[in-house]
Scaffold this active site. Structure first.
Site, PDB file in Angstrom:
ATOM      1  CG  HIS A 179      -1.671   0.637   0.655  1.00  0.00           C
ATOM      2  ND1 HIS A 179      -2.335   1.891   2.470  1.00  0.00           N
ATOM      3  CD2 HIS A 179      -3.056   0.820   0.072  1.00  0.00           C
ATOM      4  CE1 HIS A 179      -3.983   2.671   1.188  1.00  0.00           C
ATOM      5  NE2 HIS A 179      -4.324   1.586   0.396  1.00  0.00           N
ATOM      6  CG  HIS A 185      -7.282   7.804  -2.356  1.00  0.00           C
ATOM      7  ND1 HIS A 185      -6.045   7.835  -2.390  1.00  0.00           N
ATOM      8  CD2 HIS A 185      -8.556   6.894  -1.860  1.00  0.00           C
ATOM      9  CE1 HIS A 185      -5.773   6.360  -2.321  1.00  0.00           C
ATOM     10  NE2 HIS A 185      -6.980   5.905  -2.005  1.00  0.00           N
TER      11      HIS A 185
END
Length: 610
Positions: A268, A496
């Site tokens: 990630h 985000h």
């Protein structure tokens, strides 16, 4: 005592939820090629005029790929084949099951039995909405964001110009289309980051979770478009094959697969390493390398100074910063155990990183004991806060504010991880800190925030909080606050970005600030095991921690109105409004895999997961 939202309770949050089978969230997906569904093809340019995109970019070659969670796949389907809103017929009552107005609650905490039961349940879809052909330009519904929302951005939106950079904190937001130009002052687009104005690029590394290779290559300036690029990813099996297939037209793109040996972990981390004729630069950011993340979402990044090359013959420890950033970055890269990164480890060693004023906070998958427990995840953050922050007056009233775009499973009650573990880390403030139960505010968009956003309901594709996870942790929702960012102009650009900070009771001072790829999940931050003698981390994550002592300050002053950027400001540009606004009794957190059909979004559409 932990401060909860006034008026919020579990009872105020229920009703009925309809259920569909899906993975939990972006950063707790199964490893590629195991139990996750195959990533599917999507059109990167949305041709439906009812889902207006004010940016024109070159179409990507077929087939483009949907990457990431099922929520993103659903958003792409929703945009390419929208479901138009239709008012219920007069006198007919809409049933509760037709949308997410309420939640179907489970009394059981038996994950396996409940998951099987839910996965076998069909999704009940609204009866009234119907998929319609896209309307013509002249038939678009009026936008609450004004006429400019449907107008293409001026050409210079993409033209790299010398940005007004904040050289104190070097923390930037991304440009957002559809906003007043002043709200993009000092903000950066990926084309700005890669432009010749920041250096003559020789080679680069892109660490990320989601990639659209053709789109990524297009963002490099023409003169740098054939320079070597190394992609660091976590895809396996079929997903890896599809990623490699994307790169076939681009022989200068190579790959490095991050090792993911613990189930349900992901790669990630989002970072760029940029090697120039003039030196070296590091960008740590929150955006995936896909088109959808760079235009109408709020994203953040730390951009390093240009690091000059050290004189020949310098020692390996030369060019270190007071925050030991160079040592920690090299340790992070070495933890990949990847031959493809060795030349980059050597290059970084040859440069002077002494001007860095932030601390690196990373996560590397694994199980750690003894001193290694403090190397990664939230225990790494705790160690830094213990060593480099200072106690403040009325410390027990200084709140922790966490803001994120995805939520993992927290457990049956708050003590299982959130307050029993993670909040203790966030509450650390100096060596004499008692880590009290600090007030805790969690910012996560409500359904109404998503509905009225620039993208409308498809913005929820990057907020993959699922019904399966949410209904098992209703206690969590009493901590939720709205996403509001009027001062930055970003209220309607869904976040985000992921940030965590400690803020004074009057919300004017910060004790520390962190921008990171890590969402609110045990997979990202790690969880203690074996009676707290071991920590287990599933995913790769990376962020930077700002502490006032590294800037010769006692605290950071919150900059109330960061746009337009002013050279005279010394405040920290927090990307949302303070104080946070607690959810009302009518507010619900965005849940991606239930329908919302009672009200249209900014494009006149509803949300019907398929």
């Amino acid at each position: 005592m932990i401060k909860l939202c006034a008026g919020m309770s579990q009872d105020s949050q229920h009703g009925k939820w309809s259920v569909s089978s899906s993975e939990d969230d972006d950063d707790e997906l199964p490893p590629s090629g195991t139990t996750s569904k195959p990533r599917q093809a999507m059109q990167s340019n949305h041709t439906s005029s009812s889902v207006a995109d004010p940016v024109e970019v070159k179409a990507e070659p077929e087939p483009s790929l949907i990457v990431g969670s099922q929520a993103r796949q659903q958003a792409a389907r929703n945009q390419s084949n929208p479901v138009k809103f239709e008012s219920p017929a007069a006198g007919k009552r809409r049933t509760e099951s037709s949308d997410g107005a309420g939640w179907a609650l489970s009394d059981s905490d038996d994950d396996d039995a409940e998951k099987r039961k839910r996965s076998e349940s069909p999704v009940r879809k609204p009866a009234s909405p119907k998929r319609k052909k896209a309307k013509l330009e002249t038939e678009r519904p009026p936008s609450p964001h004004g006429r400019v929302y449907y107008i293409d951005e001026p050409d210079d939106f993409f033209e790299a110009s010398v940005p007004h950079l904040d050289d104190t904190f070097r923390f930037y937001l991304n440009k957002v289309t559809g906003l007043d130009r002043k709200y993009n002052s000092g903000a950066l687009h990926i084309r700005d980051i890669l432009s010749p104005l920041f250096g003559t690029l020789k080679a680069s590394v892109q660490f990320n979770y989601c990639f659209d290779i053709a789109w990524m290559v297009e963002q490099y300036p023409a003169e740098f478009r054939d320079r070597p690029v190394l992609i660091v990813h976590g895809d396996k099996r079929e997903a890896k094959a599809r990623l490699l297939q994307q790169a076939q037209p681009f022989p200068h793109v190579r790959f490095c697969q991050a090792k993911l040996d613990i189930a349900f972990g992901t790669h990630h981390t989002k970072m760029m390493l940029l090697w120039y004729d003039e030196g070296f630069r590091v960008i740590i950011l929150t955006s995936n390398l896909i088109r959808a993340d760079w235009y109408q979402k709020t994203q953040g990044m730390w951009m390093s100074p240009l690091f000059p090359r050290l004189p020949e013959g310098s020692s390996n420890t030369a060019g270190e910063s007071p925050t030991f950033f160079k040592r920690d970055l090299l340790e992070y890269l070495a933890a990949y155990r990847a031959p493809e990164l060795e030349e980059w480890i050597q290059r970084i060693g040859e440069h002077d990183l002494s001007q860095t004023r932030v601390y690196l906070v990373g996560s590397i998958p694994g199980r750690y004991v003894g001193p290694d427990m403090e190397r990664w995840g939230h225990l790494r953050l705790k160690k830094l806060l213990y060593e480099h922050t200072r106690p403040v007056p009325d410390e027990d009233r200084w709140a922790v504010v966490g803001q994120f775009s995805s939520i993992g499973s927290m457990g049956a009650d708050k003590s299982k991880w959130l307050t029993g573990e993670f909040q203790r880390t966030l509450g650390t403030l100096g060596k004499s800190s008692l880590a009290p139960d600090t007030p805790l505010h969690l910012l996560y968009p409500s359904v109404e925030d998503v509905r009225t956003s620039l993208e409308g309901y498809p913005a929820g594709g990057s907020l993959p909080y699922s019904i399966q996870t949410a209904q098992k942790q209703l206690w969590l929702h009493s901590y939720f606050h709205r996403w509001q960012a009027d001062a930055t102009g970003r209220t309607h650009a869904m976040p985000h970005i992921k940030t965590y900070m400690r803020v004074s009771p009057d919300f004017t001072q910060l004790a520390w600030f962190l921008v990171t790829s890590a969402n609110l999940s045990k997979a990202a931050w790690g969880t203690l095991e074996k009676n707290n003698t071991q920590v287990m981390v599933r995913s790769y994550e990376l962020g930077v921690l700002y502490v006032p002592s590294a800037f010769d300050m006692k605290t950071f002053t919150v900059q109330k109105n960061p746009f337009p950027v002013s050279s005279s400001s010394s405040g920290f540009p927090v990307p949302f409004d303070l104080p946070p606004t607690c959810y009302s009794e009518k507010d619900q957190p965005w849940i991606w895999n239930i329908p919302y059909s009672q009200a249209p979004d900014t494009h006149g559409n509803v949300w019907v997961p398929s």
